[in-house]
Design a protein around this motif. Structure first.
Motif, PDB file in Angstrom:
ATOM      1  N   VAL A  92      -4.754   2.603  10.177  1.00 13.38           N
ATOM      2  CA  VAL A  92      -5.539   3.463   9.290  1.00 13.38           C
ATOM      3  C   VAL A  92      -4.605   4.062   8.234  1.00 13.38           C
ATOM      4  N   ILE A  93      -4.963   3.871   6.974  1.00 12.82           N
ATOM      5  CA  ILE A  93      -4.137   4.315   5.853  1.00 12.82           C
ATOM      6  C   ILE A  93      -4.956   5.280   4.993  1.00 12.82           C
ATOM      7  N   ASP A  94      -4.283   6.255   4.402  1.00 12.31           N
ATOM      8  CA  ASP A  94      -4.952   7.269   3.585  1.00 12.31           C
ATOM      9  C   ASP A  94      -5.346   6.682   2.232  1.00 12.31           C
ATOM     10  N   THR A  95      -6.546   6.125   2.187  1.00 14.31           N
ATOM     11  CA  THR A  95      -7.089   5.516   0.981  1.00 14.31           C
ATOM     12  C   THR A  95      -8.508   6.036   0.750  1.00 14.31           C
ATOM     13  N   ALA A 115      -6.660   0.664  -6.993  1.00 15.49           N
ATOM     14  CA  ALA A 115      -6.523   1.914  -6.239  1.00 15.49           C
ATOM     15  C   ALA A 115      -5.794   1.637  -4.936  1.00 15.49           C
ATOM     16  N   GLY A 116      -5.515   2.699  -4.205  1.00 10.70           N
ATOM     17  CA  GLY A 116      -5.034   2.598  -2.835  1.00 10.70           C
ATOM     18  C   GLY A 116      -3.764   1.801  -2.662  1.00 10.70           C
ATOM     19  N   ILE A 117      -3.766   0.956  -1.641  1.00 14.77           N
ATOM     20  CA  ILE A 117      -2.590   0.151  -1.320  1.00 14.77           C
ATOM     21  C   ILE A 117      -2.223  -0.768  -2.479  1.00 14.77           C
ATOM     22  N   GLU A 144       2.153   4.110   0.233  1.00  7.63           N
ATOM     23  CA  GLU A 144       3.519   3.720  -0.138  1.00  7.63           C
ATOM     24  C   GLU A 144       4.241   3.015   1.006  1.00  7.63           C
ATOM     25  N   GLU A 145       3.852   3.328   2.253  1.00 11.51           N
ATOM     26  CA  GLU A 145       4.479   2.681   3.410  1.00 11.51           C
ATOM     27  C   GLU A 145       4.052   1.220   3.538  1.00 11.51           C
ATOM     28  N   ILE A 146       2.825   0.929   3.135  1.00 10.58           N
ATOM     29  CA  ILE A 146       2.378  -0.472   3.126  1.00 10.58           C
ATOM     30  C   ILE A 146       3.028  -1.206   1.964  1.00 10.58           C
ATOM     31  N   ALA A 147       3.112  -0.545   0.822  1.00 15.62           N
ATOM     32  CA  ALA A 147       3.765  -1.165  -0.337  1.00 15.62           C
ATOM     33  C   ALA A 147       5.204  -1.561  -0.011  1.00 15.62           C
TER      34      ALA A 147
END
Length: 253
Positions: A189-192, A17-19, A222-225
């Motif tokens: 903080v990331i939207d996860t 999930a998530g990042i 997606e910005e972390i990816a």
């Protein structure tokens, strides 16, 4: 500058999930074979399904990164399936505690350190010899902006992410002449799902989380990816031992 990749196989831990899921899909979109690892079999298989739906190739392996035997078997599966490992994103981690340092428990400390620190160490322990034998590779570890500065009411989590940065820098120097680059990505903080568990019950906290970033919002997976793929790509060939902040300006204040 477009990202290019010299190898063909990528591993993402915490990929259910998530990042982790976003990064696995981003690797697949670049034509890489992607190995997804997680303790969550349902989520991990769902990520693999999305890879296959997009025309990609990969496999899912159930893996608890706190257990040496699981991590060893994960890398054995990768070698058996693909014969090599070019890129590894050690992303598996667990969330913050919710109190001041003296309010924490030994169980909390042990759980956070086991996944966030021991898990990264174990993964690199098996990735580095494999990459040395094939002549090189790139590793990215998930740290955090909490690994770069003070983090009130999340001291154990912060300590674990400071440790990830220490492991990253040390490994980068030890293996620099072996053709292996080791870097870390430091999200704010990331939207996860982790964010939603922590903040959605109290909208005021969510608003505060957005306001702590000068850009006025929290980050997207997606910005972390994208940052992870850059650090793995040939565009970052001269980058190792680096902790890349992806934080909407939070640490610039």
């Amino acid at each position: 500058m477009s990202m290019t990749f010299s190898g063909q196989v990528a591993l993402v831990t915490g990929g259910a999930a998530g990042i982790g899921r976003a990064t696995a899909l981003a690797f697949a979109a670049q034509g890489l074979k992607v190995v997804v690892a997680d303790v969550d079999a349902v989520g991990g298989e769902a990520t693999l399904g999305l890879i296959h739906e997009s025309g990609g190739d990969g496999l899912f392996v159930v893996c608890d990164v706190t257990h040496d035997s699981d991590v060893r078997q994960l890398h054995e599966r990768i070698v058996a399936a693909y014969g090599r490992l070019d890129y590894a994103y050690n992303n598996a981690g667990i969330e913050i505690e919710k109190g001041r340092l003296a309010e924490g428990s030994e169980a909390e400390f042990d759980a956070i350190m086991a996944v966030n620190v021991k898990g990264v160490w174990l993964c690199m322990k098996y990735q580095l010899p494999l990459m040395m034998a094939q002549g090189g590779g790139a590793i990215v570890n998930t740290a955090s902006v909490a690994g770069l500065c003070a983090a009130p009411k999340m001291s154990i989590y912060a300590a674990s992410k400071h440790a990830v940065i220490g492991l990253t820098k040390s490994a980068a120097i030890e293996y620099a002449k072996k053709g292996i680059r080791v870097n870390a990505v430091c999200p704010a903080v990331i939207d996860t799902d982790m964010f939603r568990r922590a903040y959605e019950a109290d909208p005021r906290k969510a608003e505060f989380a957005a306001a702590m970033h000068p850009v006025g919002r929290i980050g997207k997976v997606e910005e972390i990816a994208s940052a992870v793929l850059y650090l793995c790509s040939d565009g970052a060939k001269f980058t190792t031992g680096h902790s890349l902040t992806v934080d909407g300006g939070a640490t610039a204040i």
